[in-house]
Design an enzyme around this catalytic site. Structure first.
Site, PDB file in Angstrom:
ATOM      1  CG  ASP A  31      35.892  36.213  36.300  1.00  0.00           C
ATOM      2  OD1 ASP A  31      34.904  36.980  36.250  1.00  0.00           O
ATOM      3  OD2 ASP A  31      37.059  36.576  36.048  1.00  0.00           O
ATOM      4  CB  ILE A  32      39.427  34.881  32.397  1.00  0.00           C
ATOM      5  CG1 ILE A  32      40.625  34.322  31.663  1.00  0.00           C
ATOM      6  CG2 ILE A  32      39.498  36.406  32.505  1.00  0.00           C
ATOM      7  CD1 ILE A  32      40.690  34.708  30.192  1.00  0.00           C
ATOM      8  CG  ASN A  88      30.202  44.586  39.208  1.00  0.00           C
ATOM      9  OD1 ASN A  88      29.862  44.873  40.350  1.00  0.00           O
ATOM     10  ND2 ASN A  88      31.251  43.827  38.943  1.00  0.00           N
ATOM     11  N   GLY A  94      30.927  49.394  38.018  1.00  0.00           N
ATOM     12  CA  GLY A  94      32.123  48.577  37.817  1.00  0.00           C
ATOM     13  C   GLY A  94      31.987  47.548  36.715  1.00  0.00           C
ATOM     14  CD  GLN A  95      27.584  45.859  32.709  1.00  0.00           C
ATOM     15  OE1 GLN A  95      26.831  46.738  33.121  1.00  0.00           O
ATOM     16  NE2 GLN A  95      27.199  44.912  31.868  1.00  0.00           N
ATOM     17  CB  SER A  96      34.887  45.496  32.752  1.00  0.00           C
ATOM     18  OG  SER A  96      34.831  44.142  33.123  1.00  0.00           O
ATOM     19  CG  HIS A 101      28.675  39.463  33.707  1.00  0.00           C
ATOM     20  ND1 HIS A 101      28.701  40.472  32.765  1.00  0.00           N
ATOM     21  CD2 HIS A 101      29.548  39.827  34.665  1.00  0.00           C
ATOM     22  CE1 HIS A 101      29.562  41.402  33.138  1.00  0.00           C
ATOM     23  NE2 HIS A 101      30.084  41.040  34.303  1.00  0.00           N
ATOM     24  CG  LEU A 102      24.247  36.048  39.230  1.00  0.00           C
ATOM     25  CD1 LEU A 102      23.690  37.267  39.958  1.00  0.00           C
ATOM     26  CD2 LEU A 102      23.233  34.909  39.286  1.00  0.00           C
ATOM     27  CG  HIS A 103      30.536  38.698  39.050  1.00  0.00           C
ATOM     28  ND1 HIS A 103      31.860  38.590  38.665  1.00  0.00           N
ATOM     29  CD2 HIS A 103      30.056  39.786  38.396  1.00  0.00           C
ATOM     30  CE1 HIS A 103      32.157  39.578  37.823  1.00  0.00           C
ATOM     31  NE2 HIS A 103      31.089  40.319  37.654  1.00  0.00           N
TER      32      HIS A 103
END
Ligand code: AMP
Ligand code: ZN
Length: 115
Positions: A31-32, A88, A94-96, A101-103
């Site tokens: 993640d960035i 999310n 909270g999805q942006s 995607h799976l964190h």
């Protein structure tokens, strides 16, 4: 593939990423903006907007994604102390980035419940 999707662009190599795993169906990258010592995103290469949009024909892909996430978590040394998966979903979730995607979050004690 979606022309204007950030993660589709990342898959195509049009924006840089720190890849940790890639095969024909999924990829994983750092993640960035990490919120934990280990923060990796695992995504299907197929453009699926949210996990709530997964269709019956994606069942095998989703199973593959989870198996690869488990493998990555183990390789990152997260198995012993544990870690968290987060997906999310939608605006309230909270999805942006609207490519599912799976964190993978680990390397510190994580609070519960989330805010
Ligand atoms: P979410 O809020 O669940 O949609 O998560 C999107 C995640 O993507 C956030 O944690 C961002 O930090 C991350 N992100 C956004 N752009 C990039 C990028 N170019 N490379 C890696 N991670 C990114
Ligand atoms: Zn996409």
């Amino acid at each position: 593939m979606s022309d204007d999707c950030l993660f589709c662009k990342l898959i195509r190599g049009e924006i840089p990423s720190k890849m940790v795993f890639e095969d024909d169906r999924v990829c994983a990258f750092h993640d960035i903006n990490p919120i934990a010592p280990t923060h990796i995103l695992v995504i299907p290469k197929k453009h699926i907007t949210t996990i709530a949009c997964v269709r019956p024909e994606d069942a095998d892909l989703m199973g593959h994604l989870i198996l690869k996430a488990n493998q990555i978590a183990a390789e990152q040394g997260l198995k012993e102390n544990g870690f968290r998966y987060v997906v999310n979903t939608g605006e309230d979730g909270g999805q942006s980035v609207f490519h599912m995607h799976l964190h993978i979050l680990g390397g510190r004690k994580l609070n519960w419940p989330p805010g």
